[in-house]
Design a protein around this motif. Structure first.
Motif, PDB file in Angstrom:
ATOM      1  N   ALA A  18     -36.000   8.489  -8.757  1.00  0.00           N
ATOM      2  CA  ALA A  18     -34.683   8.408  -8.113  1.00  0.00           C
ATOM      3  C   ALA A  18     -34.375   6.968  -7.713  1.00  0.00           C
ATOM      4  N   VAL A  19     -35.369   6.270  -7.188  1.00  0.00           N
ATOM      5  CA  VAL A  19     -35.176   4.874  -6.788  1.00  0.00           C
ATOM      6  C   VAL A  19     -34.884   4.014  -8.015  1.00  0.00           C
ATOM      7  N   ARG A  20     -35.614   4.228  -9.097  1.00  0.00           N
ATOM      8  CA  ARG A  20     -35.364   3.481 -10.343  1.00  0.00           C
ATOM      9  C   ARG A  20     -33.941   3.734 -10.859  1.00  0.00           C
ATOM     10  N   LYS A  21     -33.498   4.964 -10.780  1.00  0.00           N
ATOM     11  CA  LYS A  21     -32.159   5.321 -11.258  1.00  0.00           C
ATOM     12  C   LYS A  21     -31.088   4.634 -10.411  1.00  0.00           C
ATOM     13  N   ILE A  22     -31.266   4.627  -9.102  1.00  0.00           N
ATOM     14  CA  ILE A  22     -30.324   3.941  -8.213  1.00  0.00           C
ATOM     15  C   ILE A  22     -30.239   2.465  -8.599  1.00  0.00           C
ATOM     16  N   ALA A  23     -31.384   1.830  -8.810  1.00  0.00           N
ATOM     17  CA  ALA A  23     -31.419   0.402  -9.147  1.00  0.00           C
ATOM     18  C   ALA A  23     -30.698   0.131 -10.460  1.00  0.00           C
ATOM     19  N   GLU A  24     -30.986   0.911 -11.478  1.00  0.00           N
ATOM     20  CA  GLU A  24     -30.347   0.686 -12.781  1.00  0.00           C
ATOM     21  C   GLU A  24     -28.837   0.916 -12.719  1.00  0.00           C
ATOM     22  N   THR A  25     -28.427   1.920 -11.974  1.00  0.00           N
ATOM     23  CA  THR A  25     -27.001   2.224 -11.849  1.00  0.00           C
ATOM     24  C   THR A  25     -26.271   1.142 -11.062  1.00  0.00           C
ATOM     25  N   ALA A  26     -26.921   0.613 -10.018  1.00  0.00           N
ATOM     26  CA  ALA A  26     -26.277  -0.355  -9.125  1.00  0.00           C
ATOM     27  C   ALA A  26     -26.308  -1.787  -9.659  1.00  0.00           C
ATOM     28  N   ARG A  27     -27.174  -2.062 -10.588  1.00  0.00           N
ATOM     29  CA  ARG A  27     -27.377  -3.436 -11.061  1.00  0.00           C
ATOM     30  C   ARG A  27     -26.077  -4.156 -11.415  1.00  0.00           C
ATOM     31  N   GLU A  28     -25.245  -3.513 -12.192  1.00  0.00           N
ATOM     32  CA  GLU A  28     -23.994  -4.145 -12.645  1.00  0.00           C
ATOM     33  C   GLU A  28     -23.117  -4.611 -11.503  1.00  0.00           C
ATOM     34  N   ARG A  29     -23.135  -3.854 -10.418  1.00  0.00           N
ATOM     35  CA  ARG A  29     -22.277  -4.185  -9.271  1.00  0.00           C
ATOM     36  C   ARG A  29     -22.595  -5.573  -8.711  1.00  0.00           C
ATOM     37  N   PHE A  30     -23.839  -5.990  -8.838  1.00  0.00           N
ATOM     38  CA  PHE A  30     -24.274  -7.240  -8.224  1.00  0.00           C
ATOM     39  C   PHE A  30     -24.241  -8.434  -9.162  1.00  0.00           C
ATOM     40  N   GLU A  31     -24.158  -8.194 -10.451  1.00  0.00           N
ATOM     41  CA  GLU A  31     -24.122  -9.293 -11.412  1.00  0.00           C
ATOM     42  C   GLU A  31     -22.827 -10.090 -11.245  1.00  0.00           C
ATOM     43  N   GLY A  32     -22.960 -11.389 -10.992  1.00  0.00           N
ATOM     44  CA  GLY A  32     -21.802 -12.255 -10.815  1.00  0.00           C
ATOM     45  C   GLY A  32     -21.118 -12.139  -9.468  1.00  0.00           C
ATOM     46  N   MET A  33     -21.725 -11.443  -8.506  1.00  0.00           N
ATOM     47  CA  MET A  33     -21.117 -11.270  -7.185  1.00  0.00           C
ATOM     48  C   MET A  33     -21.032 -12.621  -6.471  1.00  0.00           C
ATOM     49  N   PRO A  34     -19.846 -13.010  -6.009  1.00  0.00           N
ATOM     50  CA  PRO A  34     -19.701 -14.287  -5.307  1.00  0.00           C
ATOM     51  C   PRO A  34     -20.606 -14.374  -4.075  1.00  0.00           C
ATOM     52  N   GLY A  35     -21.286 -15.502  -3.950  1.00  0.00           N
ATOM     53  CA  GLY A  35     -22.139 -15.747  -2.788  1.00  0.00           C
ATOM     54  C   GLY A  35     -23.557 -15.220  -2.926  1.00  0.00           C
ATOM     55  N   LEU A  36     -23.790 -14.312  -3.880  1.00  0.00           N
ATOM     56  CA  LEU A  36     -25.121 -13.733  -4.065  1.00  0.00           C
ATOM     57  C   LEU A  36     -25.855 -14.496  -5.162  1.00  0.00           C
ATOM     58  N   ARG A  37     -26.977 -15.088  -4.810  1.00  0.00           N
ATOM     59  CA  ARG A  37     -27.764 -15.845  -5.796  1.00  0.00           C
ATOM     60  C   ARG A  37     -28.668 -14.920  -6.601  1.00  0.00           C
ATOM     61  N   SER A  38     -29.285 -13.961  -5.912  1.00  0.00           N
ATOM     62  CA  SER A  38     -30.157 -13.026  -6.612  1.00  0.00           C
ATOM     63  C   SER A  38     -30.407 -11.794  -5.749  1.00  0.00           C
ATOM     64  N   LYS A  39     -30.848 -10.747  -6.433  1.00  0.00           N
ATOM     65  CA  LYS A  39     -31.208  -9.510  -5.751  1.00  0.00           C
ATOM     66  C   LYS A  39     -32.345  -8.879  -6.526  1.00  0.00           C
ATOM     67  N   ALA A  40     -33.358  -8.399  -5.812  1.00  0.00           N
ATOM     68  CA  ALA A  40     -34.462  -7.677  -6.429  1.00  0.00           C
ATOM     69  C   ALA A  40     -34.517  -6.282  -5.833  1.00  0.00           C
ATOM     70  N   PHE A  41     -34.606  -5.277  -6.702  1.00  0.00           N
ATOM     71  CA  PHE A  41     -34.821  -3.891  -6.297  1.00  0.00           C
ATOM     72  C   PHE A  41     -36.325  -3.638  -6.429  1.00  0.00           C
ATOM     73  N   THR A  42     -36.984  -3.202  -5.373  1.00  0.00           N
ATOM     74  CA  THR A  42     -38.428  -2.987  -5.426  1.00  0.00           C
ATOM     75  C   THR A  42     -38.787  -1.620  -4.856  1.00  0.00           C
ATOM     76  N   PHE A  43     -39.997  -1.179  -5.176  1.00  0.00           N
ATOM     77  CA  PHE A  43     -40.528   0.016  -4.525  1.00  0.00           C
ATOM     78  C   PHE A  43     -42.040  -0.078  -4.471  1.00  0.00           C
ATOM     79  N   ASN A  44     -42.615   0.624  -3.510  1.00  0.00           N
ATOM     80  CA  ASN A  44     -44.054   0.693  -3.342  1.00  0.00           C
ATOM     81  C   ASN A  44     -44.389   2.166  -3.160  1.00  0.00           C
ATOM     82  N   THR A  45     -44.900   2.779  -4.222  1.00  0.00           N
ATOM     83  CA  THR A  45     -45.179   4.212  -4.205  1.00  0.00           C
ATOM     84  C   THR A  45     -46.213   4.565  -3.147  1.00  0.00           C
ATOM     85  N   GLU A  46     -47.266   3.757  -3.021  1.00  0.00           N
ATOM     86  CA  GLU A  46     -48.315   4.049  -2.036  1.00  0.00           C
ATOM     87  C   GLU A  46     -47.775   4.090  -0.613  1.00  0.00           C
ATOM     88  N   LYS A  47     -46.860   3.183  -0.299  1.00  0.00           N
ATOM     89  CA  LYS A  47     -46.279   3.134   1.048  1.00  0.00           C
ATOM     90  C   LYS A  47     -45.061   4.041   1.192  1.00  0.00           C
TER      91      LYS A  47
END
Length: 98
Positions: A18-47
């Motif tokens: 579900a987290v991977r799907k959210i990240a892939e779906t949301a990615r486009e929204r952030f590409e080229g966003m003014p003021g945003l240099r970068s964004k990383a979507f991460t997860f830690n299954t153990e935690k």
């Protein structure tokens, strides 16, 4: 520059797919966003945690993005309310590939 950690902590209901799907779906929204240099979507299954890390050009741009409405939206999307932490970035190394 300012960094923002947005962390979602789950109980036993953590769903990596579900987290991977959210990240892939949301990615486009952030590409080229003014003021945003970068964004990383991460997860830690153990935690049982998902975290997004943003790098913004300015604190004003970051704070304008992280409104109460946005927090409510992502709470609904991820199923848990995130913690949001603003940090100063002393230096940033970017190794871009072409």
């Amino acid at each position: 520059m300012i960094g923002v950690f947005v962390t979602f902590r789950y109980g036993d209901n953590f769903d990596e797919q579900a987290v991977r799907k959210i990240a892939e779906t949301a990615r486009e929204r952030f590409e080229g966003m003014p003021g945003l240099r970068s964004k990383a979507f991460t997860f830690n299954t153990e935690k049982r945690e998902a975290a997004n890390f943003y790098v913004w050009d300015s604190e004003d741009a970051a704070k304008a993005f992280f409104t109460d409405q946005l927090i409510e939206l992502v709470t609904g999307l991820y199923g848990v309310r995130p913690s949001v932490e603003f940090v100063q970035i002393a230096t940033l190394v970017e190794n871009t590939r072409t």
